[in-house]
Design an enzyme around this catalytic site. Structure first.
Site, PDB file in Angstrom:
ATOM      1  N   HIS A  80       0.862  -1.185   0.000  1.00 52.89           N
ATOM      2  CA  HIS A  80       0.000   0.000   0.000  1.00 52.89           C
ATOM      3  C   HIS A  80       0.900   1.237   0.000  1.00 52.89           C
ATOM      4  O   HIS A  80       1.552   1.537   0.998  1.00 52.89           O
ATOM      5  CB  HIS A  80      -0.902   0.005   1.234  1.00 52.89           C
ATOM      6  CG  HIS A  80      -1.766  -1.210   1.332  1.00 52.89           C
ATOM      7  ND1 HIS A  80      -3.037  -1.270   0.794  1.00 52.89           N
ATOM      8  CD2 HIS A  80      -1.532  -2.433   1.879  1.00 52.89           C
ATOM      9  CE1 HIS A  80      -3.541  -2.478   1.023  1.00 52.89           C
ATOM     10  NE2 HIS A  80      -2.649  -3.201   1.675  1.00 52.89           N
ATOM     11  N   ASN A  92      -6.389   0.771  -3.205  1.00 47.63           N
ATOM     12  CA  ASN A  92      -7.229   1.460  -2.212  1.00 47.63           C
ATOM     13  C   ASN A  92      -6.696   2.862  -1.904  1.00 47.63           C
ATOM     14  O   ASN A  92      -6.326   3.197  -0.789  1.00 47.63           O
ATOM     15  CB  ASN A  92      -7.356   0.634  -0.922  1.00 47.63           C
ATOM     16  CG  ASN A  92      -6.029   0.388  -0.236  1.00 47.63           C
ATOM     17  OD1 ASN A  92      -4.976   0.320  -0.872  1.00 47.63           O
ATOM     18  ND2 ASN A  92      -6.065   0.241   1.074  1.00 47.63           N
ATOM     19  N   ASP A  98      -8.802  -5.284  -2.740  1.00 48.93           N
ATOM     20  CA  ASP A  98      -7.973  -5.253  -1.545  1.00 48.93           C
ATOM     21  C   ASP A  98      -8.785  -5.569  -0.299  1.00 48.93           C
ATOM     22  O   ASP A  98      -9.425  -6.607  -0.237  1.00 48.93           O
ATOM     23  CB  ASP A  98      -7.262  -3.906  -1.424  1.00 48.93           C
ATOM     24  CG  ASP A  98      -6.197  -3.951  -0.335  1.00 48.93           C
ATOM     25  OD1 ASP A  98      -5.355  -4.851  -0.390  1.00 48.93           O
ATOM     26  OD2 ASP A  98      -6.230  -3.106   0.569  1.00 48.93           O
ATOM     27  N   HIS A 114      -8.831 -10.488  -1.049  1.00 51.66           N
ATOM     28  CA  HIS A 114      -8.858 -10.398   0.411  1.00 51.66           C
ATOM     29  C   HIS A 114     -10.111 -11.150   0.839  1.00 51.66           C
ATOM     30  O   HIS A 114     -11.227 -10.745   0.509  1.00 51.66           O
ATOM     31  CB  HIS A 114      -8.920  -8.924   0.828  1.00 51.66           C
ATOM     32  CG  HIS A 114      -9.139  -8.707   2.293  1.00 51.66           C
ATOM     33  ND1 HIS A 114      -8.135  -8.266   3.123  1.00 51.66           N
ATOM     34  CD2 HIS A 114     -10.230  -8.859   3.083  1.00 51.66           C
ATOM     35  CE1 HIS A 114      -8.600  -8.150   4.356  1.00 51.66           C
ATOM     36  NE2 HIS A 114      -9.877  -8.511   4.354  1.00 51.66           N
ATOM     37  N   HIS A 172      -2.717 -12.823   1.855  1.00 56.85           N
ATOM     38  CA  HIS A 172      -2.467 -13.031   3.296  1.00 56.85           C
ATOM     39  C   HIS A 172      -3.309 -14.123   3.962  1.00 56.85           C
ATOM     40  O   HIS A 172      -4.159 -13.865   4.805  1.00 56.85           O
ATOM     41  CB  HIS A 172      -2.629 -11.725   4.063  1.00 56.85           C
ATOM     42  CG  HIS A 172      -3.817 -10.885   3.697  1.00 56.85           C
ATOM     43  ND1 HIS A 172      -5.097 -11.384   3.591  1.00 56.85           N
ATOM     44  CD2 HIS A 172      -3.920  -9.560   3.434  1.00 56.85           C
ATOM     45  CE1 HIS A 172      -5.928 -10.422   3.277  1.00 56.85           C
ATOM     46  NE2 HIS A 172      -5.227  -9.293   3.171  1.00 56.85           N
ATOM     47  N   ASP A 215       2.207  -7.075   2.662  1.00 57.84           N
ATOM     48  CA  ASP A 215       0.987  -6.327   2.970  1.00 57.84           C
ATOM     49  C   ASP A 215       1.368  -5.045   3.727  1.00 57.84           C
ATOM     50  O   ASP A 215       0.739  -4.674   4.726  1.00 57.84           O
ATOM     51  CB  ASP A 215       0.001  -7.165   3.785  1.00 57.84           C
ATOM     52  CG  ASP A 215      -1.369  -6.503   3.933  1.00 57.84           C
ATOM     53  OD1 ASP A 215      -1.625  -5.490   3.248  1.00 57.84           O
ATOM     54  OD2 ASP A 215      -2.185  -6.981   4.747  1.00 57.84           O
ATOM     55  N   HIS A 238       0.624   3.711   8.433  1.00 54.12           N
ATOM     56  CA  HIS A 238      -0.333   4.678   8.960  1.00 54.12           C
ATOM     57  C   HIS A 238       0.438   5.791   9.665  1.00 54.12           C
ATOM     58  O   HIS A 238       1.568   5.597  10.123  1.00 54.12           O
ATOM     59  CB  HIS A 238      -1.299   4.024   9.951  1.00 54.12           C
ATOM     60  CG  HIS A 238      -2.226   3.039   9.325  1.00 54.12           C
ATOM     61  ND1 HIS A 238      -3.261   3.427   8.494  1.00 54.12           N
ATOM     62  CD2 HIS A 238      -2.277   1.685   9.386  1.00 54.12           C
ATOM     63  CE1 HIS A 238      -3.912   2.346   8.070  1.00 54.12           C
ATOM     64  NE2 HIS A 238      -3.328   1.278   8.602  1.00 54.12           N
ATOM     65  N   PHE A 282      -6.221  -0.937  11.091  1.00 54.33           N
ATOM     66  CA  PHE A 282      -5.473  -2.177  10.887  1.00 54.33           C
ATOM     67  C   PHE A 282      -4.240  -1.902  10.028  1.00 54.33           C
ATOM     68  O   PHE A 282      -4.280  -1.077   9.121  1.00 54.33           O
ATOM     69  CB  PHE A 282      -6.349  -3.206  10.162  1.00 54.33           C
ATOM     70  CG  PHE A 282      -7.532  -3.691  10.939  1.00 54.33           C
ATOM     71  CD1 PHE A 282      -7.397  -4.694  11.880  1.00 54.33           C
ATOM     72  CD2 PHE A 282      -8.798  -3.152  10.716  1.00 54.33           C
ATOM     73  CE1 PHE A 282      -8.495  -5.161  12.589  1.00 54.33           C
ATOM     74  CE2 PHE A 282      -9.904  -3.613  11.419  1.00 54.33           C
ATOM     75  CZ  PHE A 282      -9.750  -4.624  12.364  1.00 54.33           C
TER      76      PHE A 282
END
Length: 432
Positions: A63, A95, A153, A180, A233, A306, A310, A324
């Protein structure tokens, strides 16, 4: 200038070799590989005695957050974090804001990657418009724009009819679906593994069955439509078994597991440290053992990070309010070497296959090898280099890494893309 990498131990699963070799690079390509290549005046010597030369790592699940969430990560910071981790190619998830469901966003990502990035970036397009699971995206136009796969995603396409039509429509374009697997109705507000973790923390549980039900559904849809399916994942013992059975039936399916699901488990969330909050959640030790076994026997094809960065303040809240995600590009390789290679559960050759060669093969990317005529995407790794993971050393904007404070071995000391050195570890002398 030509570059000559001297005295490195070359690990190349494609050719089944692990031996001391020199590599001559000219105009960004490997022009010669031999036991001893003569040094000349017009060549820059890079002496890597005692270190391992691997094909650049390839990550199918990253990401980058740009466009729209640049406070979390940018293409500039994300690709530099990847280079530090030994990755030379990454596939970025759609995303973003706006969602990468149309050629304009794909072209923006490509332009920014060429302008600001230091490694190869391959965009993944959304399966449905806005990743809302309702209307199929313009898949043909996305393919023409350059996407390498399709995924919504973290938002499972819950409508099986929509998913079937997307698979049928996309199959002629030869695009893989990266899914996902999460039944939203079963997960509800689940945050931790349902069972021991949810009981001990009092936090809402996320049952393994929520993942396994969608894995089973997507396998059946792939069988029905002939679509290529890649399960993102995987975290449960039951999920591994479903994939194993599907492969035995000849379904076109591959799967990935993350470093954090391989080495951490539900007990780690008992501290309420939000760095351990990830979707899908950390599972039981029994699940963890099944993941390792699946990786060893080939049921699980690859390791993917993955990488989900953040902003600091987003994670510095109560567990239930934190987003998450784990930012794992910089520590993925040393985590695997420290925990699985050192313990004899995987060989270094296995790791290279599952973090470079096989990921490239899954999406038919022309990277992930060390051969004459190939572009020089390489990473030099020092298996003896031990270093503690510290927040201040992380290049990614995302500092949400559960391995902070861990002492890890097997760090990349140099990363090269198309013959250009894009990362060199402080303290590593690359020669003249």
């Amino acid at each position: 200038m030509k570059k000559l990498i001297k005295n490195g131990i070359v690990v190349d699963p494609e050719r089944g070799r692990k031996e001391k070799l020199d590599i001559l690079i000219e105009n960004g390509k490997i022009v010669r590989i031999a036991e001893k290549i003569e040094e000349t005046e017009d060549v820059k010597i890079i002496d890597v005695t005692g270190k391992y030369v691997l094909p650049g790592l390839v990550d199918l699940h990253v990401h980058l957050r740009e466009p729209g969430f640049e406070h979390k990560e940018t293409i500039a910071t994300g690709t530099r974090a990847a280079a530090k981790g030994g990755f030379t190619s990454i596939c970025c998830m759609p995303n973003t804001d706006p969602v990468a469901d149309n050629p304009s966003v794909i072209r923006y990502i490509q332009h920014r990657s060429a302008e600001e990035g230091v490694i190869r970036v391959f965009p993944i397009g959304a399966i449905t418009k806005g990743s809302k699971g309702e209307e199929i995206a313009e898949i043909g136009m996305l393919k023409e724009a350059g996407v390498v796969a399709l995924s919504d995603d973290g938002r499972t396409v819950m409508n099986s009819g929509v998913m079937r039509r997307a698979m049928e429509y996309a199959t002629p374009f030869d695009l893989t679906f990266i899914t996902h697997c999460e039944d939203h109705n079963l997960v509800d507000n689940g945050m931790v593994n349902e069972g021991y973790a949810s009981m001990m923390t009092g936090l809402p549980g996320y049952p393994a069955e929520a993942e396994e039900i969608i894995i089973a559904r997507d396998i059946k849809l792939a069988e029905l439509t002939g679509a290529k399916l890649h399960i993102a994942h995987v975290t449960t013992k039951g999920g591994v078994e479903l994939i194993r059975q599907a492969k035995a039936r000849g379904v076109s399916i591959t799967a990935e597991v993350t470093p954090h699901h391989l080495v951490l488990c539900e007990e780690d969330v008992l501290s309420y440290d939000t760095n351990f909050k990830v979707n899908p959640p950390l599972r039981s030790k029994e699940d963890q053992a099944a993941l390792i076994e699946g990786l060893q026997d080939g049921t699980i094809d690859i390791i993917a990070t993955d990488h989900a960065p953040h902003a600091y303040e987003e994670k510095m809240v109560e567990f239930q309010w934190a987003p998450f995600g784990i930012a794992g590009l910089e520590t993925a390789l040393p985590v695997i070497i420290t925990t699985l290679v050192k313990d004899g559960k995987l060989s270094l050759m296995d790791v290279v296959k599952k973090m470079s060669t096989k990921p490239a093969q899954i999406l038919d990317l022309s990277v992930g090898g060390i051969g004459e005529g190939q572009e020089a995407d390489l990473v030099v790794v020092d298996l003896e280099w031990e270093e503690e993971v510290r927040v201040k050393d992380l290049v990614s904007k995302g500092k949400n890494n559960p391995f902070i404070g861990w002492k890890l071995i097997g760090w990349p000391v140099m990363t090269m893309v198309k013959g250009k050195i894009v990362y060199q570890r402080s303290g590593f002398n690359a020669g003249n």
